[in-house]
Design a protein around this motif. Structure first.
Motif, PDB file in Angstrom:
ATOM      1  N   CYS A  81       8.716  -4.402   3.359  1.00  0.00           N
ATOM      2  CA  CYS A  81       7.643  -3.736   4.469  1.00  0.00           C
ATOM      3  C   CYS A  81       6.559  -3.837   4.737  1.00  0.00           C
ATOM      4  O   CYS A  81       5.812  -3.179   5.165  1.00  0.00           O
ATOM      5  CB  CYS A  81       8.275  -2.195   3.009  1.00  0.00           C
ATOM      6  SG  CYS A  81       9.529  -2.019   2.577  1.00  0.00           S
ATOM      7  N   GLY A  82       6.153  -5.005   4.834  1.00  0.00           N
ATOM      8  CA  GLY A  82       5.152  -5.737   5.444  1.00  0.00           C
ATOM      9  C   GLY A  82       3.761  -5.806   4.087  1.00  0.00           C
ATOM     10  O   GLY A  82       2.719  -6.014   4.803  1.00  0.00           O
ATOM     11  N   LEU A  83       3.957  -4.848   2.434  1.00  0.00           N
ATOM     12  CA  LEU A  83       2.463  -5.136   1.802  1.00  0.00           C
ATOM     13  C   LEU A  83       1.893  -6.487   1.067  1.00  0.00           C
ATOM     14  O   LEU A  83       3.565  -7.469   1.264  1.00  0.00           O
ATOM     15  CB  LEU A  83       3.608  -4.088   0.222  1.00  0.00           C
ATOM     16  CG  LEU A  83       3.738  -2.903   0.618  1.00  0.00           C
ATOM     17  CD1 LEU A  83       3.773  -2.305  -0.640  1.00  0.00           C
ATOM     18  CD2 LEU A  83       2.336  -2.270   1.390  1.00  0.00           C
ATOM     19  N   GLU A  84       1.010  -6.912   0.836  1.00  0.00           N
ATOM     20  CA  GLU A  84       1.047  -8.012   0.334  1.00  0.00           C
ATOM     21  C   GLU A  84      -0.385  -7.894  -0.533  1.00  0.00           C
ATOM     22  O   GLU A  84      -1.131  -8.728  -0.297  1.00  0.00           O
ATOM     23  CB  GLU A  84      -0.013  -8.963   1.815  1.00  0.00           C
ATOM     24  CG  GLU A  84       1.084  -8.885   2.989  1.00  0.00           C
ATOM     25  CD  GLU A  84       0.645  -9.868   3.743  1.00  0.00           C
ATOM     26  OE1 GLU A  84      -0.758 -10.738   3.789  1.00  0.00           O
ATOM     27  OE2 GLU A  84       1.385 -10.228   5.191  1.00  0.00           O
ATOM     28  N   ASP A  85      -0.736  -6.470  -0.676  1.00  0.00           N
ATOM     29  CA  ASP A  85      -1.383  -6.350  -1.749  1.00  0.00           C
ATOM     30  C   ASP A  85      -0.549  -5.533  -3.054  1.00  0.00           C
ATOM     31  O   ASP A  85      -0.056  -4.731  -3.416  1.00  0.00           O
ATOM     32  CB  ASP A  85      -2.710  -5.375  -1.216  1.00  0.00           C
ATOM     33  CG  ASP A  85      -3.593  -4.553  -2.299  1.00  0.00           C
ATOM     34  OD1 ASP A  85      -3.715  -3.820  -2.682  1.00  0.00           O
ATOM     35  OD2 ASP A  85      -4.533  -5.627  -2.248  1.00  0.00           O
ATOM     36  N   ALA A  86      -1.284  -6.275  -4.344  1.00  0.00           N
ATOM     37  CA  ALA A  86      -0.729  -6.478  -5.903  1.00  0.00           C
ATOM     38  C   ALA A  86      -1.085  -5.024  -6.079  1.00  0.00           C
ATOM     39  O   ALA A  86      -0.351  -4.015  -6.750  1.00  0.00           O
ATOM     40  CB  ALA A  86      -1.552  -6.846  -6.436  1.00  0.00           C
TER      41      ALA A  86
END
Length: 142
Positions: A81-86
């Motif tokens: 989905c494009g998330l890269e932040d914990a």
């Protein structure tokens, strides 16, 4: 443990979780992970992530030592989905526990895990997220 009445793979998983809770010594970690993985189905990545949290939360309660492997399921979907932040990953997991009309409702135990344990797994989530992002990038290069 969960009391899903549909779809069939979640009904089977609920029975498996009951067996794993009653007789944990009879199931290897490999069999445990295979059953959790088999319960997932194809859908859009946001729905998959939401369903995955409902699926893995009881598994993480039953086998906490497998948490890093189990959280890779929803994390992979969120990467898609494009998330890269914990922090965003953790927030989405918490949101799944609080939704009024979830795609797949987490069990009461699952809600407790998501709100009480998941929320504190920042370092583990960050480690798994980095590793899964690297794996996804490597796959893209192939």
């Amino acid at each position: 443990m969960p009391t899903w009445t549909s779809p069939p793979q979640l009904v089977a998983l609920a029975a498996f979780y009951a067996q794993a809770q009653a007789h944990p010594e009879t199931l290897s970690d490999a069999v445990f992970l295979d059953n959790v993985k088999a319960a997932h189905w194809p859908t859009n990545c946001w729905s998959y992530a939401e369903a995955s949290f409902a699926i893995i939360a009881p598994a993480c309660l039953l086998r906490p030592h497998l948490t890093a492997e189990l959280i890779a399921f929803p994390i992979d979907a969120m990467i898609a989905c494009g998330l890269e932040d914990a922090e965003q990953v953790i927030a989405i997991g918490l949101d799944c526990a609080m939704r009024d009309a979830p795609y797949v409702a987490p069990s009461e135990e699952g809600k407790r895990w998501l709100t009480q344990v998941w929320a504190g797994l920042g370092e583990v989530v960050q480690t798994v997220l980095r590793a899964r992002l690297q794996a996804a990038l490597a796959d893209d290069e192939d």
